[in-house]
Motif scaffolding. Sequence first.
Motif, PDB file in Angstrom:
ATOM      1  N   SER A  63    -142.002   4.782 -28.372  1.00 31.73           N
ATOM      2  CA  SER A  63    -140.762   4.643 -29.149  1.00 31.73           C
ATOM      3  C   SER A  63    -140.899   3.667 -30.311  1.00 31.73           C
ATOM      4  CB  SER A  63    -139.608   4.223 -28.243  1.00 31.73           C
ATOM      5  OG  SER A  63    -139.890   2.975 -27.619  1.00 31.73           O
ATOM      6  N   ASP A  64    -141.504   2.499 -30.098  1.00 32.90           N
ATOM      7  CA  ASP A  64    -141.652   1.530 -31.189  1.00 32.90           C
ATOM      8  C   ASP A  64    -142.544   2.080 -32.294  1.00 32.90           C
ATOM      9  OD1 ASP A  64    -140.051  -0.205 -29.824  1.00 32.90           O
ATOM     10  OD2 ASP A  64    -141.609  -1.669 -29.344  1.00 32.90           O
ATOM     11  N   LEU A  65    -143.624   2.748 -31.902  1.00 37.61           N
ATOM     12  CA  LEU A  65    -144.532   3.347 -32.883  1.00 37.61           C
ATOM     13  C   LEU A  65    -143.802   4.403 -33.709  1.00 37.61           C
ATOM     14  CD1 LEU A  65    -147.396   3.899 -34.054  1.00 37.61           C
ATOM     15  CD2 LEU A  65    -147.687   5.570 -32.197  1.00 37.61           C
ATOM     16  N   ILE A  66    -143.070   5.278 -33.046  1.00 37.17           N
ATOM     17  CA  ILE A  66    -142.368   6.351 -33.750  1.00 37.17           C
ATOM     18  C   ILE A  66    -141.303   5.782 -34.678  1.00 37.17           C
ATOM     19  CG2 ILE A  66    -140.830   8.333 -33.426  1.00 37.17           C
ATOM     20  CD1 ILE A  66    -142.495   9.043 -30.949  1.00 37.17           C
ATOM     21  N   LYS A  68    -141.532   3.003 -36.328  1.00 38.11           N
ATOM     22  CA  LYS A  68    -142.262   2.528 -37.508  1.00 38.11           C
ATOM     23  C   LYS A  68    -142.645   3.699 -38.419  1.00 38.11           C
ATOM     24  CE  LYS A  68    -142.715  -1.940 -36.442  1.00 38.11           C
ATOM     25  NZ  LYS A  68    -142.195  -3.047 -37.284  1.00 38.11           N
ATOM     26  N   LEU A  69    -143.116   4.779 -37.812  1.00 38.95           N
ATOM     27  CA  LEU A  69    -143.530   5.938 -38.595  1.00 38.95           C
ATOM     28  C   LEU A  69    -142.336   6.620 -39.244  1.00 38.95           C
ATOM     29  CD1 LEU A  69    -146.157   7.450 -36.115  1.00 38.95           C
ATOM     30  CD2 LEU A  69    -146.594   6.033 -38.136  1.00 38.95           C
ATOM     31  N   ALA A  70    -141.218   6.645 -38.554  1.00 39.83           N
ATOM     32  CA  ALA A  70    -140.007   7.247 -39.123  1.00 39.83           C
ATOM     33  C   ALA A  70    -139.553   6.488 -40.357  1.00 39.83           C
ATOM     34  CB  ALA A  70    -138.894   7.284 -38.074  1.00 39.83           C
ATOM     35  N   ALA A  71    -139.748   5.177 -40.363  1.00 39.33           N
ATOM     36  CA  ALA A  71    -139.358   4.362 -41.523  1.00 39.33           C
ATOM     37  C   ALA A  71    -140.206   4.703 -42.749  1.00 39.33           C
ATOM     38  CB  ALA A  71    -139.485   2.879 -41.180  1.00 39.33           C
ATOM     39  N   PHE A  72    -141.394   5.222 -42.551  1.00 38.39           N
ATOM     40  CA  PHE A  72    -142.237   5.677 -43.658  1.00 38.39           C
ATOM     41  C   PHE A  72    -141.669   6.940 -44.306  1.00 38.39           C
ATOM     42  CE2 PHE A  72    -146.147   8.256 -44.812  1.00 38.39           C
ATOM     43  CZ  PHE A  72    -146.376   7.618 -46.019  1.00 38.39           C
ATOM     44  N   LYS A  73    -140.888   7.717 -43.547  1.00 35.87           N
ATOM     45  CA  LYS A  73    -140.194   8.918 -44.011  1.00 35.87           C
ATOM     46  C   LYS A  73    -141.144   9.975 -44.593  1.00 35.87           C
ATOM     47  CE  LYS A  73    -135.896   6.442 -45.027  1.00 35.87           C
ATOM     48  NZ  LYS A  73    -134.874   6.088 -46.062  1.00 35.87           N
ATOM     49  N   PRO A  74    -142.109  10.431 -43.796  1.00 34.12           N
ATOM     50  CA  PRO A  74    -143.012  11.460 -44.326  1.00 34.12           C
ATOM     51  C   PRO A  74    -142.295  12.786 -44.557  1.00 34.12           C
ATOM     52  CG  PRO A  74    -143.382  11.135 -41.974  1.00 34.12           C
ATOM     53  CD  PRO A  74    -142.443  10.053 -42.414  1.00 34.12           C
ATOM     54  N   THR A 198    -147.909  19.881 -18.705  1.00 36.82           N
ATOM     55  CA  THR A 198    -148.804  19.625 -19.833  1.00 36.82           C
ATOM     56  C   THR A 198    -149.097  18.132 -19.947  1.00 36.82           C
ATOM     57  OG1 THR A 198    -147.884  21.516 -21.013  1.00 36.82           O
ATOM     58  CG2 THR A 198    -149.122  19.919 -22.316  1.00 36.82           C
ATOM     59  N   LYS A 199    -150.366  17.793 -20.186  1.00 32.90           N
ATOM     60  CA  LYS A 199    -150.747  16.392 -20.337  1.00 32.90           C
ATOM     61  C   LYS A 199    -150.197  15.828 -21.651  1.00 32.90           C
ATOM     62  CE  LYS A 199    -155.091  16.291 -17.724  1.00 32.90           C
ATOM     63  NZ  LYS A 199    -156.553  16.006 -17.814  1.00 32.90           N
ATOM     64  N   PRO A 200    -150.018  14.501 -21.716  1.00 31.82           N
ATOM     65  CA  PRO A 200    -149.584  13.902 -22.985  1.00 31.82           C
ATOM     66  C   PRO A 200    -150.583  14.212 -24.095  1.00 31.82           C
ATOM     67  CG  PRO A 200    -149.418  12.310 -21.191  1.00 31.82           C
ATOM     68  CD  PRO A 200    -150.167  13.492 -20.651  1.00 31.82           C
ATOM     69  N   ASN A 201    -150.072  14.372 -25.287  1.00 32.91           N
ATOM     70  CA  ASN A 201    -150.907  14.706 -26.434  1.00 32.91           C
ATOM     71  C   ASN A 201    -150.216  14.163 -27.670  1.00 32.91           C
ATOM     72  OD1 ASN A 201    -151.681  16.413 -28.814  1.00 32.91           O
ATOM     73  ND2 ASN A 201    -153.055  17.351 -27.322  1.00 32.91           N
ATOM     74  N   GLU A 202    -150.957  13.453 -28.511  1.00 37.93           N
ATOM     75  CA  GLU A 202    -150.346  12.823 -29.686  1.00 37.93           C
ATOM     76  C   GLU A 202    -149.764  13.849 -30.667  1.00 37.93           C
ATOM     77  OE1 GLU A 202    -154.866  12.902 -30.236  1.00 37.93           O
ATOM     78  OE2 GLU A 202    -153.435  12.405 -28.647  1.00 37.93           O
ATOM     79  N   ASN A 203    -150.301  15.070 -30.652  1.00 39.84           N
ATOM     80  CA  ASN A 203    -149.730  16.099 -31.526  1.00 39.84           C
ATOM     81  C   ASN A 203    -148.289  16.415 -31.158  1.00 39.84           C
ATOM     82  OD1 ASN A 203    -152.165  16.351 -32.902  1.00 39.84           O
ATOM     83  ND2 ASN A 203    -152.901  17.983 -31.575  1.00 39.84           N
ATOM     84  N   TYR A 204    -148.024  16.425 -29.852  1.00 42.68           N
ATOM     85  CA  TYR A 204    -146.665  16.653 -29.374  1.00 42.68           C
ATOM     86  C   TYR A 204    -145.846  15.363 -29.402  1.00 42.68           C
ATOM     87  CZ  TYR A 204    -148.177  21.138 -27.349  1.00 42.68           C
ATOM     88  OH  TYR A 204    -148.661  22.405 -27.159  1.00 42.68           O
ATOM     89  N   GLU A 205    -146.359  14.344 -28.692  1.00 43.77           N
ATOM     90  CA  GLU A 205    -145.571  13.131 -28.442  1.00 43.77           C
ATOM     91  C   GLU A 205    -145.265  12.338 -29.710  1.00 43.77           C
ATOM     92  OE1 GLU A 205    -145.299  14.496 -24.935  1.00 43.77           O
ATOM     93  OE2 GLU A 205    -147.381  14.266 -25.563  1.00 43.77           O
ATOM     94  N   THR A 208    -144.717  16.266 -33.276  1.00 45.02           N
ATOM     95  CA  THR A 208    -143.543  17.140 -33.234  1.00 45.02           C
ATOM     96  C   THR A 208    -142.258  16.347 -33.024  1.00 45.02           C
ATOM     97  OG1 THR A 208    -143.657  17.581 -30.845  1.00 45.02           O
ATOM     98  CG2 THR A 208    -144.960  18.991 -32.291  1.00 45.02           C
ATOM     99  N   VAL A 209    -142.335  15.277 -32.233  1.00 46.73           N
ATOM    100  CA  VAL A 209    -141.142  14.446 -32.013  1.00 46.73           C
ATOM    101  C   VAL A 209    -140.670  13.838 -33.330  1.00 46.73           C
ATOM    102  CG1 VAL A 209    -140.304  12.307 -30.942  1.00 46.73           C
ATOM    103  CG2 VAL A 209    -141.615  13.960 -29.583  1.00 46.73           C
ATOM    104  N   LEU A 210    -141.605  13.314 -34.110  1.00 49.47           N
ATOM    105  CA  LEU A 210    -141.254  12.700 -35.386  1.00 49.47           C
ATOM    106  C   LEU A 210    -140.746  13.743 -36.383  1.00 49.47           C
ATOM    107  CD1 LEU A 210    -141.225  10.093 -37.071  1.00 49.47           C
ATOM    108  CD2 LEU A 210    -143.585  10.594 -37.725  1.00 49.47           C
TER     109      LEU A 210
END
Length: 366
Positions: A63-66, A68-74, A198-205, A208-210
Amino acid sequence: MTTWLKTLGVGALFVCGNALAQTADFDPRDWKKDIAGKPTQVMVLGSPHLSSFGDHFKPAMLSDLIDKLAAFKPDVITIEALSGEQCDMLKRYAATYPDVFSDYCWDPEAAEKATGLTVPAALAEIRTVLKTWPATHAGAQQGATPTPAQRRHLAALFLAANDRFSALVQWQRLDPAERKLGDGIDEVLLKVLTRDQTKPNENYEIGTVLAARLGLERVYATDDHTADSIQDLSGPKLGDALQALWSKIDIPEGRVTKQREGSLASSKDVLDLYRFYNQPKVGRAFIGADFGGALKQQSPELYGRQYVAWWETRNLRMVANIRSAFGNQPGARVLVIVGASHKPYFDAYLNMMHEVKLVDSNTVLK
């Protein structure tokens, strides 16, 4: 080929080539200051592969990482996954790329059965649908919004195109009550979208979440495994040579990451881990031990250099895919999510692009 390229004469090519030969060394970065409009801002996030983490890791810890990334607004998010186009090609050229389809691709047979569309047909239909799709991302003007049925249908199209990640972006953008059968989603595809076991995966977690949180319609799969033919042609002894190389690697950075990954207990721990992985000195240390060591490896076949050839080729093709992903959006903000060992190469290659301005990942994660 574009008409103007066809009409470019041999003489013109000779003149251009002769002129270049008489100039100083060419550096694409020299033209960054001359572009029209804003530069395209690209941030490369080096990530550990979450699938290797134990049961102590929970996706909620991101959650904290996401945030931070959301604030970048890609505006564009790319991920380390094979596209439907490449998987379709790998399946047809299995003799050239043995085991690559089975190792890295999802078989789209169930999605084709549910929708009646092959991968090429689904890709063409997605392009048609998105041309008239209402703009719903953050900052878009108010207007019509897609109906739940349209989102379910687009999710089914993405699955038929062998793009599970973009399908999940559409699925997450639906109200939970609308995540149901219909519009091309059958029982089999529903299990894919609910990620049953399904195992955790950064592509999903992360990816896609972001994307769903920011109101994007898709993510872009930009991995490439056609370079695996280099490994196949090098023969079975390559694996033994690499295992001998890796068995000797013992660097402080490796011990730190192992300790941190094994003791994750909070979102702060995960954010700190990503901050560590994205430090330039950490990236250089891992590259020096792995690929730097491979370049020096002594053997008649020079297996280490063949291994580096595979790695460099793969990274170059991945970066080309990323460049294509934002090619029609000059001035966009682009987030590249990729395994941490790719990051130093991606930063170096992307920084060579005329219009790209690299964004320091640790500044964003601060």
